[in-house]
Design a protein around this motif. Structure first.
Motif, mmCIF file in Angstrom:
data_model
loop_
_atom_site.group_PDB
_atom_site.id
_atom_site.type_symbol
_atom_site.label_atom_id
_atom_site.label_comp_id
_atom_site.label_asym_id
_atom_site.label_seq_id
_atom_site.Cartn_x
_atom_site.Cartn_y
_atom_site.Cartn_z
ATOM 1 N N TRP A 127 -0.121 0.716 1.376
ATOM 2 C CA TRP A 127 -0.635 1.882 0.688
ATOM 3 C C TRP A 127 -1.812 2.495 1.188
ATOM 4 O O TRP A 127 -2.869 1.653 1.355
ATOM 5 N N ASN A 128 -1.650 3.677 1.316
ATOM 6 C CA ASN A 128 -2.880 4.400 1.923
ATOM 7 C C ASN A 128 -3.236 5.372 0.909
ATOM 8 O O ASN A 128 -2.885 6.563 1.104
ATOM 9 N N PRO A 129 -4.468 5.225 0.313
ATOM 10 C CA PRO A 129 -4.940 6.191 -0.927
ATOM 11 C C PRO A 129 -5.312 7.318 -0.316
ATOM 12 O O PRO A 129 -5.330 8.453 -1.030
ATOM 13 N N ASP A 130 -5.988 7.202 0.880
ATOM 14 C CA ASP A 130 -6.621 8.641 1.587
ATOM 15 C C ASP A 130 -5.549 9.561 1.801
ATOM 16 O O ASP A 130 -5.664 10.887 1.600
ATOM 17 N N LYS A 131 -4.359 9.279 2.571
ATOM 18 C CA LYS A 131 -3.246 10.109 2.915
ATOM 19 C C LYS A 131 -2.395 10.290 1.638
ATOM 20 O O LYS A 131 -1.343 10.837 1.907
ATOM 21 N N ILE A 132 -2.313 9.485 0.805
ATOM 22 C CA ILE A 132 -1.662 9.035 -0.409
ATOM 23 C C ILE A 132 -0.102 8.976 0.203
ATOM 24 O O ILE A 132 0.740 9.656 0.035
ATOM 25 N N MET A 162 15.690 -1.784 5.046
ATOM 26 C CA MET A 162 15.483 -0.575 5.552
ATOM 27 C C MET A 162 14.014 -0.351 5.003
ATOM 28 O O MET A 162 13.544 -0.660 4.081
ATOM 29 N N HIS A 163 13.425 0.433 6.151
ATOM 30 C CA HIS A 163 11.962 1.004 5.962
ATOM 31 C C HIS A 163 11.951 2.139 5.348
ATOM 32 O O HIS A 163 12.769 2.972 5.324
ATOM 33 N N VAL A 164 10.894 2.432 4.379
ATOM 34 C CA VAL A 164 10.826 3.813 3.723
ATOM 35 C C VAL A 164 9.360 4.122 3.708
ATOM 36 O O VAL A 164 8.336 3.524 3.849
ATOM 37 N N ILE A 165 9.378 5.723 4.009
ATOM 38 C CA ILE A 165 7.914 6.339 4.082
ATOM 39 C C ILE A 165 7.898 7.254 2.769
ATOM 40 O O ILE A 165 8.858 7.878 2.605
ATOM 41 N N HIS A 166 7.017 7.172 1.821
ATOM 42 C CA HIS A 166 6.938 8.118 0.864
ATOM 43 C C HIS A 166 5.392 8.668 0.947
ATOM 44 O O HIS A 166 4.376 7.886 0.832
ATOM 45 N N LYS A 167 5.332 9.909 1.194
ATOM 46 C CA LYS A 167 3.897 10.621 0.782
ATOM 47 C C LYS A 167 4.090 11.227 -0.658
ATOM 48 O O LYS A 167 4.603 12.169 -0.922
ATOM 49 N N GLY A 168 3.359 10.444 -1.376
ATOM 50 C CA GLY A 168 3.193 10.579 -2.803
ATOM 51 C C GLY A 168 2.725 9.463 -3.537
ATOM 52 O O GLY A 168 2.153 8.406 -2.800
ATOM 53 N N LYS A 220 2.072 5.936 -5.728
ATOM 54 C CA LYS A 220 2.705 4.531 -5.922
ATOM 55 C C LYS A 220 3.147 4.532 -7.403
ATOM 56 O O LYS A 220 2.333 4.476 -8.233
ATOM 57 N N PRO A 221 4.505 3.882 -7.394
ATOM 58 C CA PRO A 221 4.646 3.951 -8.773
ATOM 59 C C PRO A 221 4.004 2.708 -9.470
ATOM 60 O O PRO A 221 3.547 1.825 -8.818
ATOM 61 N N ASP A 222 3.711 2.916 -10.698
ATOM 62 C CA ASP A 222 3.083 1.958 -11.713
ATOM 63 C C ASP A 222 3.697 0.386 -11.393
ATOM 64 O O ASP A 222 3.366 -0.823 -11.197
ATOM 65 N N ASN A 223 4.996 0.312 -11.548
ATOM 66 C CA ASN A 223 5.709 -1.073 -11.736
ATOM 67 C C ASN A 223 6.115 -1.387 -10.294
ATOM 68 O O ASN A 223 7.363 -1.581 -10.095
ATOM 69 N N PHE A 224 5.212 -1.776 -9.370
ATOM 70 C CA PHE A 224 5.782 -1.848 -8.050
ATOM 71 C C PHE A 224 5.343 -3.252 -7.712
ATOM 72 O O PHE A 224 3.981 -3.479 -7.036
ATOM 73 N N SER A 225 6.185 -4.479 -7.619
ATOM 74 C CA SER A 225 6.166 -5.859 -7.609
ATOM 75 C C SER A 225 7.640 -5.997 -6.916
ATOM 76 O O SER A 225 8.605 -5.579 -7.080
ATOM 77 N N GLU A 226 7.456 -7.442 -6.515
ATOM 78 C CA GLU A 226 8.327 -8.042 -5.885
ATOM 79 C C GLU A 226 9.648 -8.063 -6.937
ATOM 80 O O GLU A 226 9.547 -8.452 -8.048
ATOM 81 N N GLY A 227 10.937 -7.715 -6.356
ATOM 82 C CA GLY A 227 12.261 -7.774 -6.930
ATOM 83 C C GLY A 227 12.404 -6.687 -8.001
ATOM 84 O O GLY A 227 13.586 -6.440 -8.656
ATOM 85 N N VAL A 228 11.528 -5.570 -7.836
ATOM 86 C CA VAL A 228 11.925 -4.366 -8.736
ATOM 87 C C VAL A 228 12.871 -3.600 -7.978
ATOM 88 O O VAL A 228 12.843 -3.436 -6.486
#
Length: 150
Positions: free
Chosen positions: A64-69, A83-89, A91-99
């Motif tokens: 997570w890069n908060p400066d670049k969001i 699969m690798h994911v890139i998201h410019k926006g 970070k969801p609140d419920n972001f933990s293993e197995g979600v």
């Protein structure tokens, strides 16, 4: 041209513009939904498509890069595909293993997905038990029952 013809022509132009704007404003409705296995196998065919795919989050991969969001992470499916994911926006609140993550966007280079939206679904620990163990008496509305006599 007569006045009625001009009014009808103007109406058709306005109706066409409204339909066009609705189609452009709702890309999710014109997209396709694939499993991760299907997407990874046919990634080159879907580079120009708006795709919805889901997978299990791998918590150790979160960057997570908060400066670049900017959020980068990996997801996996039950077959072991990653699969690798890139998201410019954000970070969801419920972001933990197995979600379970629901991703909408487009695949880019090999095994990489650029997500416009990232949503999470609650883990299975919040789901109910199976119906064979369901006891309806447990869930009766206690407020609408007459008071117990002493």
């Amino acid at each position: 041209m007569r006045k009625n013809t001009l009014v009808m022509l103007g109406g058709f132009i306005i109706a066409g513009a409204i339909v066009f704007l609705l189609m452009v404003a709702t890309p999710g409705s014109s997209g396709i939904e694939l499993t991760m296995k299907e997407l990874l196998a046919t990634q080159d065919q879907h580079k120009d498509d708006f795709v919805t795919v889901e997978g299990l989050l791998i918590e150790d991969s979160i960057k997570w890069n908060p400066d670049k969001i900017e959020l980068k992470f990996d997801v996996k499916d039950n077959d072991g595909n990653i699969m690798h994911v890139i998201h410019k926006g954000p970070k969801p609140d419920n972001f933990s293993e197995g979600v379970i993550t629901i991703l909408q966007g487009a695949p880019t280079k090999k095994d990489t997905f650029v997500a416009e939206t990232v949503k999470t679904r609650c883990p299975s620990k919040y789901e109910g038990k199976d119906m064979k163990n369901y006891d309806p008496e447990t869930h009766k509305d206690k407020l609408n029952q007459p008071p117990k006599e002493k």
